[in-house]
Design a protein around this motif. Structure first.
Motif, PDB file in Angstrom:
ATOM      1  N   ASP A 127       0.821  -1.215   0.000  1.00 30.12           N
ATOM      2  CA  ASP A 127       0.000   0.000   0.000  1.00 30.12           C
ATOM      3  C   ASP A 127       0.854   1.263   0.000  1.00 30.12           C
ATOM      4  OD1 ASP A 127       0.932  -0.106   2.605  1.00 30.12           O
ATOM      5  OD2 ASP A 127      -1.043  -0.309   3.526  1.00 30.12           O
ATOM      6  N   ARG A 130       4.313   3.017  -5.364  1.00 29.08           N
ATOM      7  CA  ARG A 130       3.964   4.065  -6.317  1.00 29.08           C
ATOM      8  C   ARG A 130       4.482   3.661  -7.696  1.00 29.08           C
ATOM      9  NH1 ARG A 130       1.738   4.992  -2.322  1.00 29.08           N
ATOM     10  NH2 ARG A 130       1.537   6.926  -1.123  1.00 29.08           N
ATOM     11  N   ASN A 170      -0.638   6.053  -6.950  1.00 30.40           N
ATOM     12  CA  ASN A 170      -0.478   5.157  -5.800  1.00 30.40           C
ATOM     13  C   ASN A 170      -0.994   3.762  -6.141  1.00 30.40           C
ATOM     14  OD1 ASN A 170      -3.313   5.139  -5.440  1.00 30.40           O
ATOM     15  ND2 ASN A 170      -3.212   6.914  -4.071  1.00 30.40           N
ATOM     16  N   ALA A 171      -0.803   2.840  -5.210  1.00 28.83           N
ATOM     17  CA  ALA A 171      -1.144   1.442  -5.463  1.00 28.83           C
ATOM     18  C   ALA A 171      -2.632   1.251  -5.688  1.00 28.83           C
ATOM     19  CB  ALA A 171      -0.662   0.582  -4.301  1.00 28.83           C
ATOM     20  N   GLU A 172      -3.457   1.973  -4.944  1.00 27.56           N
ATOM     21  CA  GLU A 172      -4.900   1.814  -5.087  1.00 27.56           C
ATOM     22  C   GLU A 172      -5.370   2.235  -6.479  1.00 27.56           C
ATOM     23  OE1 GLU A 172      -3.379   3.121  -2.471  1.00 27.56           O
ATOM     24  OE2 GLU A 172      -3.851   1.580  -0.979  1.00 27.56           O
ATOM     25  N   GLU A 173      -4.854   3.350  -6.972  1.00 26.42           N
ATOM     26  CA  GLU A 173      -5.234   3.794  -8.316  1.00 26.42           C
ATOM     27  C   GLU A 173      -4.711   2.824  -9.371  1.00 26.42           C
ATOM     28  OE1 GLU A 173      -5.062   7.727 -11.258  1.00 26.42           O
ATOM     29  OE2 GLU A 173      -4.138   7.807  -9.261  1.00 26.42           O
ATOM     30  N   GLU A 175      -4.325  -0.329  -9.022  1.00 21.66           N
ATOM     31  CA  GLU A 175      -5.186  -1.505  -8.997  1.00 21.66           C
ATOM     32  C   GLU A 175      -6.484  -1.236  -9.769  1.00 21.66           C
ATOM     33  OE1 GLU A 175      -6.811  -4.758  -5.744  1.00 21.66           O
ATOM     34  OE2 GLU A 175      -6.687  -2.650  -5.150  1.00 21.66           O
ATOM     35  N   LYS A 176      -7.070  -0.051  -9.586  1.00 20.61           N
ATOM     36  CA  LYS A 176      -8.301   0.301 -10.294  1.00 20.61           C
ATOM     37  C   LYS A 176      -8.099   0.331 -11.804  1.00 20.61           C
ATOM     38  CE  LYS A 176     -10.316   3.015  -6.511  1.00 20.61           C
ATOM     39  NZ  LYS A 176     -10.684   4.380  -6.047  1.00 20.61           N
ATOM     40  N   LYS A 182      -3.217  -6.915  -6.822  1.00 23.70           N
ATOM     41  CA  LYS A 182      -3.707  -6.817  -5.453  1.00 23.70           C
ATOM     42  C   LYS A 182      -2.841  -5.867  -4.646  1.00 23.70           C
ATOM     43  CE  LYS A 182      -5.046  -9.693  -1.464  1.00 23.70           C
ATOM     44  NZ  LYS A 182      -5.092 -11.064  -0.904  1.00 23.70           N
ATOM     45  N   VAL A 183      -3.482  -5.077  -3.772  1.00 23.14           N
ATOM     46  CA  VAL A 183      -2.779  -4.195  -2.833  1.00 23.14           C
ATOM     47  C   VAL A 183      -2.913  -4.782  -1.432  1.00 23.14           C
ATOM     48  CG1 VAL A 183      -2.591  -1.865  -1.889  1.00 23.14           C
ATOM     49  CG2 VAL A 183      -3.334  -2.187  -4.260  1.00 23.14           C
TER      50      VAL A 183
END
Length: 261
Positions: A127, A130, A170-173, A175-176, A182-183
């Protein structure tokens, strides 16, 4: 095996961990790293004890891309081509590995190393990770296959947005956007990648390898071409000992023991 800029650790489960090991430069890519990664990938390909390869980075990042000292030293097109060929060969070594490759994205990945990361088959990200598409910051265009992977994953418009504005996401974006699988919490990045790798190591690797080929060809084939390729590969799979073991184990209601034959 020992190299100057990478470490390769082989576990009893058939999983090997390749660590990019220049933490003082955020594992930036220089000539030695290019050479060492290629050698380590060859070892992973040739070593029968290795069934799945994980690639991660030492320290705070996966890899910050090309070593700026090396990049700044390029004085003419000849030296620039030599530098490009080195990083391109690093990415190609990862991409051409027939065994499954999982990136454990433990921190920042940027520049040419984004291509190396996307050349892996699966990506598990911290998480705190980058992804930096920062070529434009030094008047570069994407290289080492980055434009190919990026277009395949996010399409034309989003790819240009990431490149033209030098975005760091970032990792969340990521992933989207479908750039990673997976994060997980930072401390779980490598352990989670190992869990994924160990599960994969128990699968029939011939079928795993055929899946890898099929997914790559699917990007350019139409329905009829892909169906024909599936038929060819399925006949190969049906001719394997692992297929017969899978059927027998299913009938006997037990877990199969695959031997990659």
């Amino acid at each position: 095996m020992e190299w100057k800029t990478v470490k390769l650790d082989i576990m009893e489960t058939g999983v090997a961990i390749l660590t990019l090991n220049r933490p003082e430069t955020m594992n930036s890519v220089n000539d030695q790293l290019c050479s060492d990664v290629q050698a380590a990938c060859k070892e992973a390909a040739d070593n029968e004890l290795i069934r799945v390869l994980i690639i991660t980075g030492a320290g705070k990042g996966w890899s910050s891309g090309g070593d700026i000292t090396k990049l700044a030293s390029m004085k003419d097109p000849i030296s620039a081509k030599e530098t490009y060929d080195g990083s391109g060969a690093l990415v190609t070594a990862i991409y051409e590995l027939k065994k499954p490759v999982i990136a454990a994205l433990n921190g920042v990945v940027a520049g040419a190393s984004v291509a190396a990361c996307m050349a892996c088959d699966l990506i598990i990200a911290s998480d705190q990770a980058r992804m930096g598409f920062t070529f434009m910051q030094i008047a570069f265009c994407p290289d080492s296959g980055a434009s190919h992977f990026l277009f395949q994953k996010v399409g034309y418009h989003k790819a240009l947005e990431l490149l033209w504005y030098g975005k760091i996401i970032n990792a969340e974006e990521a992933e989207k956007l479908g750039l990673i699988n997976k994060v997980v919490p930072h401390e779980e990045c490598l352990p989670e990648a190992i869990r994924w790798a160990e599960r994969l190591a128990l699968q029939p690797l011939m079928a795993v390898g055929l899946d890898k080929k099929l997914m790559r060809e699917a990007a350019k084939n139409d329905y009829y071409q892909q169906a024909e390729l599936e038929a060819l590969y399925q006949v190969l799979a049906w001719s394997s000992e692992d297929f017969r073991e899978g059927c027998t184990a299913f009938a006997e209601k037990r877990k199969p023991v695959f031997k990659n034959r």
